[in-house]
Design a protein around this motif. Structure first.
Motif, PDB file in Angstrom:
ATOM      1  N   PRO A 398       0.556  -0.696   0.136  1.00 48.90           N
ATOM      2  CA  PRO A 398       0.034   0.264  -0.015  1.00 48.90           C
ATOM      3  C   PRO A 398       1.206   1.022  -0.083  1.00 48.90           C
ATOM      4  O   PRO A 398       0.362   2.623   0.751  1.00 48.90           O
ATOM      5  CB  PRO A 398      -0.775  -0.463   1.350  1.00 48.90           C
ATOM      6  N   GLN A 399       2.084   1.048  -0.346  1.00 48.32           N
ATOM      7  CA  GLN A 399       2.366   2.128  -1.081  1.00 48.32           C
ATOM      8  C   GLN A 399       3.139   2.323  -2.334  1.00 48.32           C
ATOM      9  O   GLN A 399       2.831   1.752  -2.699  1.00 48.32           O
ATOM     10  CB  GLN A 399       3.898   2.430   0.617  1.00 48.32           C
ATOM     11  N   GLU A 400       3.551   3.522  -2.670  1.00 47.15           N
ATOM     12  CA  GLU A 400       4.164   4.312  -3.691  1.00 47.15           C
ATOM     13  C   GLU A 400       6.348   4.721  -3.339  1.00 47.15           C
ATOM     14  O   GLU A 400       6.582   4.541  -2.338  1.00 47.15           O
ATOM     15  CB  GLU A 400       4.184   5.551  -3.727  1.00 47.15           C
ATOM     16  N   LEU A 401       7.583   3.724  -4.457  1.00 48.73           N
ATOM     17  CA  LEU A 401       7.823   4.410  -4.204  1.00 48.73           C
ATOM     18  C   LEU A 401       8.762   5.263  -4.824  1.00 48.73           C
ATOM     19  O   LEU A 401       8.035   5.460  -6.184  1.00 48.73           O
ATOM     20  CB  LEU A 401       8.680   2.573  -4.733  1.00 48.73           C
ATOM     21  N   TYR A 402       9.368   6.148  -4.503  1.00 48.68           N
ATOM     22  CA  TYR A 402      10.638   7.244  -5.669  1.00 48.68           C
ATOM     23  C   TYR A 402      12.088   6.354  -5.446  1.00 48.68           C
ATOM     24  O   TYR A 402      12.581   6.810  -3.747  1.00 48.68           O
ATOM     25  CB  TYR A 402       9.419   8.566  -4.715  1.00 48.68           C
ATOM     26  N   VAL A 609      -0.738  18.732  -8.743  1.00 50.86           N
ATOM     27  CA  VAL A 609      -1.588  17.756  -7.554  1.00 50.86           C
ATOM     28  C   VAL A 609      -1.817  16.149  -8.028  1.00 50.86           C
ATOM     29  O   VAL A 609      -2.195  15.876  -8.967  1.00 50.86           O
ATOM     30  CB  VAL A 609      -2.957  18.624  -6.738  1.00 50.86           C
ATOM     31  N   THR A 610      -0.688  15.793  -7.265  1.00 53.36           N
ATOM     32  CA  THR A 610      -0.388  14.921  -7.176  1.00 53.36           C
ATOM     33  C   THR A 610      -1.434  13.503  -6.852  1.00 53.36           C
ATOM     34  O   THR A 610      -1.256  13.461  -5.111  1.00 53.36           O
ATOM     35  CB  THR A 610       1.026  13.502  -7.579  1.00 53.36           C
ATOM     36  N   ILE A 611      -2.262  12.566  -6.981  1.00 53.90           N
ATOM     37  CA  ILE A 611      -3.760  11.819  -6.716  1.00 53.90           C
ATOM     38  C   ILE A 611      -2.987  10.438  -6.479  1.00 53.90           C
ATOM     39  O   ILE A 611      -2.755   9.747  -8.078  1.00 53.90           O
ATOM     40  CB  ILE A 611      -4.925  11.819  -6.941  1.00 53.90           C
ATOM     41  N   ASN A 612      -2.272  10.125  -5.497  1.00 58.08           N
ATOM     42  CA  ASN A 612      -1.906   7.862  -5.387  1.00 58.08           C
ATOM     43  C   ASN A 612      -2.767   7.024  -5.222  1.00 58.08           C
ATOM     44  O   ASN A 612      -2.257   6.092  -4.610  1.00 58.08           O
ATOM     45  CB  ASN A 612      -0.334   8.148  -4.848  1.00 58.08           C
ATOM     46  N   ALA A 613      -3.454   7.660  -4.221  1.00 56.91           N
ATOM     47  CA  ALA A 613      -4.999   7.197  -4.062  1.00 56.91           C
ATOM     48  C   ALA A 613      -5.518   5.812  -5.129  1.00 56.91           C
ATOM     49  O   ALA A 613      -5.912   6.928  -6.554  1.00 56.91           O
ATOM     50  CB  ALA A 613      -6.525   7.627  -4.004  1.00 56.91           C
ATOM     51  N   ARG A 614      -5.739   4.946  -4.820  1.00 59.16           N
ATOM     52  CA  ARG A 614      -6.274   3.456  -6.134  1.00 59.16           C
ATOM     53  C   ARG A 614      -7.542   3.197  -6.028  1.00 59.16           C
ATOM     54  O   ARG A 614      -7.743   3.618  -5.071  1.00 59.16           O
ATOM     55  CB  ARG A 614      -5.644   2.076  -4.980  1.00 59.16           C
ATOM     56  N   ILE A 615      -8.014   4.385  -7.329  1.00 57.94           N
ATOM     57  CA  ILE A 615      -9.216   4.285  -7.685  1.00 57.94           C
ATOM     58  C   ILE A 615      -9.513   3.395  -8.558  1.00 57.94           C
ATOM     59  O   ILE A 615      -9.492   3.481  -9.346  1.00 57.94           O
ATOM     60  CB  ILE A 615      -9.621   5.658  -8.265  1.00 57.94           C
ATOM     61  N   VAL A 616     -10.816   2.495  -7.770  1.00 58.29           N
ATOM     62  CA  VAL A 616     -11.259   1.330  -8.789  1.00 58.29           C
ATOM     63  C   VAL A 616     -12.232   1.620  -9.171  1.00 58.29           C
ATOM     64  O   VAL A 616     -13.403   1.521  -8.374  1.00 58.29           O
ATOM     65  CB  VAL A 616     -10.414   0.535  -8.479  1.00 58.29           C
ATOM     66  N   VAL A 617     -12.493   1.298 -10.467  1.00 58.33           N
ATOM     67  CA  VAL A 617     -14.141   1.282 -11.164  1.00 58.33           C
ATOM     68  C   VAL A 617     -14.428   0.405 -11.350  1.00 58.33           C
ATOM     69  O   VAL A 617     -13.569  -0.844 -12.866  1.00 58.33           O
ATOM     70  CB  VAL A 617     -14.411   2.128 -12.160  1.00 58.33           C
ATOM     71  N   VAL A 618     -15.120  -0.696 -11.145  1.00 56.26           N
ATOM     72  CA  VAL A 618     -15.594  -1.468 -11.571  1.00 56.26           C
ATOM     73  C   VAL A 618     -17.444  -1.526 -12.363  1.00 56.26           C
ATOM     74  O   VAL A 618     -18.230  -1.539 -12.325  1.00 56.26           O
ATOM     75  CB  VAL A 618     -16.345  -2.682 -10.103  1.00 56.26           C
ATOM     76  N   LEU A 700     -10.900 -11.012  -8.832  1.00 60.67           N
ATOM     77  CA  LEU A 700     -11.398 -11.226  -9.897  1.00 60.67           C
ATOM     78  C   LEU A 700     -11.234 -12.814 -10.406  1.00 60.67           C
ATOM     79  O   LEU A 700     -10.776 -13.324 -10.133  1.00 60.67           O
ATOM     80  CB  LEU A 700     -10.721 -10.546 -11.231  1.00 60.67           C
ATOM     81  N   SER A 701     -12.448 -12.968 -11.461  1.00 61.75           N
ATOM     82  CA  SER A 701     -12.379 -14.242 -11.727  1.00 61.75           C
ATOM     83  C   SER A 701     -10.882 -14.891 -12.787  1.00 61.75           C
ATOM     84  O   SER A 701      -9.991 -14.005 -12.850  1.00 61.75           O
ATOM     85  CB  SER A 701     -13.056 -14.599 -13.155  1.00 61.75           C
ATOM     86  N   GLY A 702     -10.721 -16.183 -11.665  1.00 58.47           N
ATOM     87  CA  GLY A 702      -8.959 -16.737 -11.477  1.00 58.47           C
ATOM     88  C   GLY A 702      -7.874 -16.506 -10.987  1.00 58.47           C
ATOM     89  O   GLY A 702      -6.305 -16.311 -10.526  1.00 58.47           O
ATOM     90  N   GLY A 703      -8.372 -15.620  -9.448  1.00 56.99           N
ATOM     91  CA  GLY A 703      -7.668 -15.613  -9.020  1.00 56.99           C
ATOM     92  C   GLY A 703      -6.667 -13.921  -8.610  1.00 56.99           C
ATOM     93  O   GLY A 703      -6.600 -14.027  -7.288  1.00 56.99           O
ATOM     94  N   ARG A 704      -7.127 -13.211  -9.384  1.00 50.82           N
ATOM     95  CA  ARG A 704      -6.518 -11.902  -9.264  1.00 50.82           C
ATOM     96  C   ARG A 704      -6.820 -11.043  -7.724  1.00 50.82           C
ATOM     97  O   ARG A 704      -8.375 -11.134  -8.740  1.00 50.82           O
ATOM     98  CB  ARG A 704      -6.267 -11.095 -10.814  1.00 50.82           C
ATOM     99  N   LYS A 705      -5.754 -10.451  -7.268  1.00 52.93           N
ATOM    100  CA  LYS A 705      -6.775  -8.848  -6.423  1.00 52.93           C
ATOM    101  C   LYS A 705      -6.349  -7.746  -7.501  1.00 52.93           C
ATOM    102  O   LYS A 705      -4.900  -7.432  -7.131  1.00 52.93           O
ATOM    103  CB  LYS A 705      -6.138  -9.533  -5.437  1.00 52.93           C
ATOM    104  N   VAL A 706      -6.877  -6.985  -6.990  1.00 51.13           N
ATOM    105  CA  VAL A 706      -6.886  -5.790  -7.040  1.00 51.13           C
ATOM    106  C   VAL A 706      -7.155  -4.401  -6.596  1.00 51.13           C
ATOM    107  O   VAL A 706      -8.621  -4.479  -5.475  1.00 51.13           O
ATOM    108  CB  VAL A 706      -8.046  -4.864  -8.665  1.00 51.13           C
ATOM    109  N   PRO A 707      -5.788  -4.216  -5.869  1.00 47.23           N
ATOM    110  CA  PRO A 707      -6.424  -3.407  -4.597  1.00 47.23           C
ATOM    111  C   PRO A 707      -7.032  -2.319  -4.625  1.00 47.23           C
ATOM    112  O   PRO A 707      -6.716  -1.074  -5.598  1.00 47.23           O
ATOM    113  CB  PRO A 707      -5.043  -3.510  -3.952  1.00 47.23           C
ATOM    114  N   TYR A 708      -7.658  -1.450  -3.167  1.00 48.02           N
ATOM    115  CA  TYR A 708      -8.150   0.187  -3.824  1.00 48.02           C
ATOM    116  C   TYR A 708      -8.108   1.005  -2.765  1.00 48.02           C
ATOM    117  O   TYR A 708      -8.235  -0.227  -1.108  1.00 48.02           O
ATOM    118  CB  TYR A 708      -9.429  -0.830  -4.339  1.00 48.02           C
ATOM    119  N   ASP A 709      -8.427   1.851  -3.161  1.00 49.04           N
ATOM    120  CA  ASP A 709      -8.795   2.769  -1.864  1.00 49.04           C
ATOM    121  C   ASP A 709     -10.000   3.308  -1.715  1.00 49.04           C
ATOM    122  O   ASP A 709     -10.760   4.032  -1.151  1.00 49.04           O
ATOM    123  CB  ASP A 709      -7.793   3.849  -1.890  1.00 49.04           C
ATOM    124  N   HIS A 710     -10.703   3.562  -2.923  1.00 41.33           N
ATOM    125  CA  HIS A 710     -12.133   3.960  -3.198  1.00 41.33           C
ATOM    126  C   HIS A 710     -12.603   2.927  -4.663  1.00 41.33           C
ATOM    127  O   HIS A 710     -11.490   2.812  -5.815  1.00 41.33           O
ATOM    128  CB  HIS A 710     -11.553   5.578  -4.008  1.00 41.33           C
TER     129      HIS A 710
END
Length: 1183
Positions: A398-402, A609-618, A700-710
């Motif tokens: 849950p972190q970004e690397l710089y 302004v940079t936003i790194n929040a994970r925004i996931v739309v299904v 997801l189908s296939g077992g994949r995981k997509v993390p989200y904040d929103h």
């Protein structure tokens, strides 16, 4: 907020902001003869357009107290803007000034009593905002006396030799107003000074490590762990803790560190630096937003590697310090150290980079400094110079690397015109880029002829550091600027009239070493200056279009520095009718659609302004796409981690195909190409099967995981595989005798020749199957459904030359027709009959293959009101009933989200989980709203998606502030939606169909229909002649419904503009129709007078007209002055002592008020400003 003191001792609270064009009148009022004597005559608007930086100092009333404009070259015509360095170096003692560290003052104005204080504050603010800036020069050809406020700031420059150059120069240096901070080793005595800085910023760390963690960090210093502080006036104002013990194994597992040798020291010590870039990703991928590779990643290997560049925060606690996790190859030496903790006083946060030279000295054998920050952390200025590393799609960290390379500290970054001798260096730098041959070919053309084979001028520039080439830019003159202006909203960013045609250029190639990615905007700024350009454009062509520069991978790195430009809605012109009055062919010509990105001089120093929040739309529904569009096109925001989860990938990637489905006209293939959302959004192909609310990820189908904040759920509703009732049709059975529970789900095997059509991919699959199997069809094509999609599907089959006698349209029992107009339904029925298509009404699917194995499907049987129906079936096309996908329902239900027939939301789209929102037909409002009929499915999905984005944006956009004291019962109100509900498609009989209507509400009956307000209908043409056009007006004579059935193409974008317009605006439509003057609405709305109504800026023009009307003051017969709304209210209440007709009174007083003249002036301005589109309107002076 700051304060300044006037010459008389008055204290004024002030704030700083970027100057806007609306400030020009106030700035003009501050220009005095003394200002003109120094800066010359200034066109303020023009200066604001060309200035790299323009700032204003405003008081609490937002009045401009002072203004200053800065450019990257000297004032006046003393020297060419591309060659000012020799002037400064040869004639003045300014050998250290470079384009990187220098700006020139082109205008300063201030209210006289605040001039001294405001000048100092502006200079201090500018130095603080631009970290690389060291010198501000005032060079003027006018030897007039400099005003005292500037003399207190600027020092006269000493000439090194007598010169013929007639000018005087002054300099203001950083160290006098914003000195660099002194950095030293931290001592335990610094703890008390740092405590007040850390008190608010380190609450989480205090809870984890105790109240004395800072002292412990200082005391724990050794060869691998160091701590430093920065001082201002002897007081510690910032703290940094770094460590050489770093878990590189974890970082390489979670991030794409290949371009940096995994942060290990190369085995061969003579390897060149900066480090080599990997194939495909090349120089760009790490420096930019996108998941690494092309602008359009392949959907077979979808990437969730987030979005666009850096990320902020006031505190960073590194989670990557070595903790013994996993062995490390002892032969590999770490080439990086990590920042464990960083805090700094907000007053000095722009000086955060002052730490880096000192801490690199502590690790002389390591080249990279790395830092991790939480994805939800706000941006802090230190990260603006770091490079965001693309996460691996398997990473759940849950972190970004710089990272920051030691070479990034070098200030010798220079830009110059490319020469032939640079080719070997450029070739070595870009050899691993996918389109490097195109770049090198254009470079050769530039070196040989300076222009393309078609004559378009080319320009090429290289960036060098210590005489080594680290970047290249190639531009060509933009020869199609009239088309760009007409088709894209470029005037949201520039005043077009202040930029000459030759000042526009297209960015053809851009490559820059990731080590120097923080200089990308400066590189572009220098290219503009050296090329004498003011605007750069970068087109992104769709993946299906093969062009030399389409999807140029190395160009994606520059997207974070540019702004996306929205496409404009275009008027569909009757060109043959217009003749010589038609717009230029440069505007009306048909071009391959592309997305446009832009940067100009004033944007080169505009931060995002940079936003790194994970925004996931299904769900790639209209609602989900509209939401993503709003976020992607915020010019001052950069979303790094927007992800779209879609069963069939991104809809815009589908090429030409037969359309079996109706359309909402929200997103066409052309519109998708013009938006290029794939440049900003990571697409994951798959179906949602679960939501883990505790771990914040989607399964997801296939077992994949997509993390989200929103998480945004916009799956909508889909046609479901029909479930046979199982009734034996050999027995005498009718629909009336069935007891089949509604909503049954089919769980059996789906035959390979049963297709359920829900999106374009399904249509492509059906089209391909039919083409491959059409010659071998030995049965009928069964279309099962009663919606508009069923009819468009039948027409698609007929257009494929499938005989109508082989097509069976089977309609399940339904209430009413899918057509609002009975005449349309009758016309379509006749067309089906003429085409010999068999239509069966009121049929329920009973069995497939008579209850045996359904693979392949060869026969289907239905029960009906009478005898059962048995059909041979070669292919079954299902469009029967829509519902929530079962996988989505199960994921929602298992996640304990409240589901009551639909997913329950509140008025702000929230579910019962604050991090999960939902919108679209999937949802319903909670029962406490008592608004079951007020469902999102009744409204424009695109408008709902836009409102969803508006609800989320205040969480990220600092310019948007939520209401401080919202009404207590605000949450009890459901939102209002205004846009029309649109349906369209191709119907049997080759009819083009368009239906535009006010959002329908299933309101309970409250009496007889006669009590409801009635409007009127305007109808022309007949369905038989293929020119049927029906308009319905409400009781206020406003267009509320529009129905078109035509055998000719319908100008959809034009007719959509008619919705919500008053009949008076439509050239007194009612009176003309009643007089028999309107025989064909198609022809009527093709006439010249109405083309302005179709203009994309006409709505703004209407709003301007309304404001003029409301702000106009009128006088009654007693000379009482009041606004028009109050005057109309008095007319309605009959409180005026006048017996005349109220309309005549209103016209009379309005004409006498001067408001009419203002309206006319505004109308002429609208036509004049948009004359490129509206050439058919006469204007004063053109006759």
């Amino acid at each position: 907020m700051r304060t300044i003191t006037s010459a008389g001792g008055n204290v004024e609270t002030v704030s700083f902001r970027r100057t806007e064009s609306a400030d020009a009148p106030q700035i003009n009022s501050l220009i005095s003869p003394a200002t003109v004597s120094v800066f010359g005559r200034v066109n303020v608007i023009h200066l604001l357009e060309k200035a790299n930086l323009a700032v204003s100092l405003n008081n609490a009333m937002d009045e401009v107290l002072a203004h200053a404009a800065f450019l990257d070259y000297p004032l006046g015509d003393i020297v060419d803007q591309a060659s000012w360095e020799p002037l400064m170096h040869d004639h003045f003692k300014a050998e250290r000034c470079t384009p990187l560290n220098t700006l020139f003052l082109h205008l300063f104005v201030a209210q006289p009593i605040y001039s001294v204080g405001s000048a100092k504050e502006i200079i201090r603010t500018v130095f603080n905002a631009i970290t690389e800036l060291e010198y501000i020069y005032l060079v003027t050809p006018n030897k007039a006396r400099i005003e005292p406020a500037l003399l207190e700031i600027f020092e006269p420059m000493e000439r090194v030799s007598p010169s013929k150059v007639q000018c005087i120069a002054f300099v203001c240096q950083r160290h006098n107003y914003c000195p660099r901070l002194y950095v030293r080793r931290a001592r335990i005595e610094d703890h008390d000074d740092l405590t007040h800085i850390c008190s608010e910023q380190t609450k989480a760390l205090t809870g984890s490590y105790g109240p004395y963690f800072l002292a412990e960090l200082i005391e724990a210093q050794d060869e691998e762990n160091h701590a430093a502080v920065c001082e201002s006036e002897g007081l510690a104002v910032g703290f940094i803790s770094v460590s050489g013990d770093i878990n590189l194994k974890l970082l390489n597992e979670c991030f794409e560190l290949g371009p940096f040798n995994g942060l290990y020291r190369p085995r061969s010590e003579d390897q060149p630096e900066p480090v080599q870039d990997p194939p495909e990703e090349g120089i760009q991928s790490v420096g930019e937003s996108k998941p690494g590779h092309p602008l359009e990643p392949t959907e077979k290997d979808p990437v969730e590697n987030e979005g666009v560049t850096d990320v902020p925060c006031e505190i960073s606690e590194s989670r990557i310090s070595g903790d013994g996790q996993g062995p490390r190859d002892c032969t590999e030496t770490p080439n990086a150290f990590c920042v464990q903790l960083f805090v700094i006083d907000k007053k000095f946060e722009m000086r955060s980079m002052d730490f880096l030279p000192n801490i690199f000295k502590l690790f002389p054998d390591r080249d990279f400094c790395v830092i991790t920050v939480p994805k939800l952390a706000p941006e802090f200025p230190l990260l603006q110079s770091f490079l965001r590393v693309v996460p691996r799609h398997t990473s759940s960290l849950p972190q970004e690397l710089y990272i920051f390379h030691r070479s990034g500290l070098l200030k010798t970054f220079e830009v110059r015109v490319a020469v032939s001798a640079d080719r070997p260096s450029i070739c070595a730098m870009v050899e691993k880029l996918l389109l490097h041959e195109s770049l090198l070919n254009d470079l050769d053309v530039f070196c040989q002829a300076r222009r393309d084979p078609d004559g378009t001028p080319l320009q090429a520039f290289v960036a060098t550091v210590q005489d080594e080439v680290v970047g290249v830019i190639i531009t060509r003159n933009e020869e199609d600027i009239d088309f760009i202006r007409a088709h894209y909203d470029i005037e949201n960013f520039i005043y077009f009239s202040h930029h000459r045609y030759e000042e526009h250029a297209q960015l053809a190639h851009f490559a820059l070493s990731p080590v120097f990615q923080h200089y990308a905007k400066h590189f572009l700024k220098e290219a503009l200056r050296l090329a004498h350009k003011s605007c750069l454009y970068y087109p992104i062509y769709p993946v299906y279009h093969s062009q030399k520069n389409s999807c140029a991978h190395y160009l994606t790195s520059v997207l974070s520095a540019m702004v996306p430009v929205r496409p404009r809605r275009q008027i569909v012109y009757p060109l043959e009718d217009l003749g010589i009055n038609a717009p230029s062919k440069q505007i009306t010509k048909d071009q391959v659609p592309y997305a446009l990105n832009h940067i100009n001089r004033k944007l080169t120093m505009e931060p995002k302004v940079t936003i790194n929040a994970r925004i996931v739309v299904v769900g790639a529904s209209d609602t989900g796409l509209a939401f993503l569009e709003v976020l992607a096109f915020c010019p001052h925001l950069r979303f790094n981690n927007m992800t779209l989860i879609s069963t069939n990938g991104f809809p815009g990637n589908v090429g030409e195909h037969m359309s079996f489905l109706s359309t909402s006209h929200s997103y066409s293939k052309r519109h998708h190409a013009q938006l290029s959302l794939r440049s900003w959004v990571n697409v994951v192909t798959g179906k949602m099967t679960g939501i883990d609310r505790a771990a914040n990820h989607v399964l997801l189908s296939g077992g994949r995981k997509v993390p989200y904040d929103h998480l945004l759920l916009c799956t909508g509703q889909q046609y479901q595989v029909p479930c046979p009732s199982g009734v034996d049709v050999n027995q005498p059975t009718t629909n009336g005798g069935l007891s089949v529970p509604p909503g049954r789900r089919y769980t059996g095997k789906v035959p390979s020749n049963l297709f359920t059509l829900n999106d374009h991919r399904d249509c492509v699959e059906v089209h391909r199957w039919l083409q491959e199997n059409l010659p071998d069809l030995n049965g009928d094509v069964v279309v099962y459904g009663h919606s508009l999609d069923a009819y468009t599907c039948v027409e698609a089959l007929l257009s494929m030359r499938i005989p109508g006698s082989c097509i069976h349209l089977v309609r399940p029992p339904s209430e009413g027709s899918c057509f609002d107009s009975p005449a349309v339904g009758k016309a379509v029925g006749k067309a089906l009959e003429k085409s010999q298509v068999h239509v069966h009404h009121g049929c329920l699917l009973a069995q497939m293959n008579e209850g045996r194995d359904p693979e392949p499907l060869t026969s289907v049987s239905f029960t009906a009101a009478g005898d059962p129906l048995l059909l041979r079936c070669s292919v079954f096309l299902n469009l029967s009933s829509k519902g929530v996908d079962y996988s989505a329902f199960k994921a929602i239900n298992d996640a304990c989200l409240v589901y009551d027939g639909h997913l329950v939301i509140d008025s702000t789209f929230h579910t019962n989980d604050s991090s999960i929102r939902a919108a679209g037909p999937l949802t319903k409002f909670a029962r406490r709203y008592h608004a079951d009929q007020w469902s999102h499915s009744n409204f424009s999905s695109r408008e709902v998606g836009q409102e969803l984005a508006a609800a989320l944006l205040p969480l990220f956009d600092p310019t948007l502030e939520p209401a401080s004291n919202p009404p207590a019962d605000l949450d009890r109100l459901t939102p209002m939606y205004q846009q029309a509900k649109v349906q369209g498609g191709k119907l049997p009989g080759r009819y083009n169909y368009l239906h535009v209507t006010k959002p329908p509400l299933q309101l309970p009956a409250t009496g007889s229909s006669t009590s409801q307000p009635q409007g009127r209908e305007i109808l022309t043409g007949r369905t038989e002649t293929g020119n049927y056009f029906l308009l319905r007006l409400n009781q206020y004579d406003v267009v509320e419904t529009l129905t078109c059935l035509s055998q000719k193409a319908i100008p959809v974008s034009n007719f959509l503009c008619l919705y919500g317009k008053h009949q008076l605006l439509l050239n007194r439509l009612c009176s003309r129709y009643d007089e028999g003057l309107v025989h064909d609405l198609y022809s009527y709305f093709r006439e010249n007078w109405c083309l302005a109504i179709y203009h994309d800026r006409f709505t703004d023009f209407e709003q301007e007209m309304r404001q003029i009307m409301e702000s106009t003051n009128v006088k009654d017969n007693k000379s009482v002055v009041e606004s028009i709304p109050h005057f109309i209210q008095r007319l309605m209440n009959k409180t005026l002592e006048d017996s005349e007709d109220p309309m005549l009174i209103l016209k009379k007083v309005f004409a006498e008020s001067g408001g009419l003249a203002t309206l006319k002036t505004s109308t002429l301005n609208f036509l004049r400003y948009n004359t490129n589109h509206l050439t058919m309107y006469a204007q004063p002076g053109c006759l």
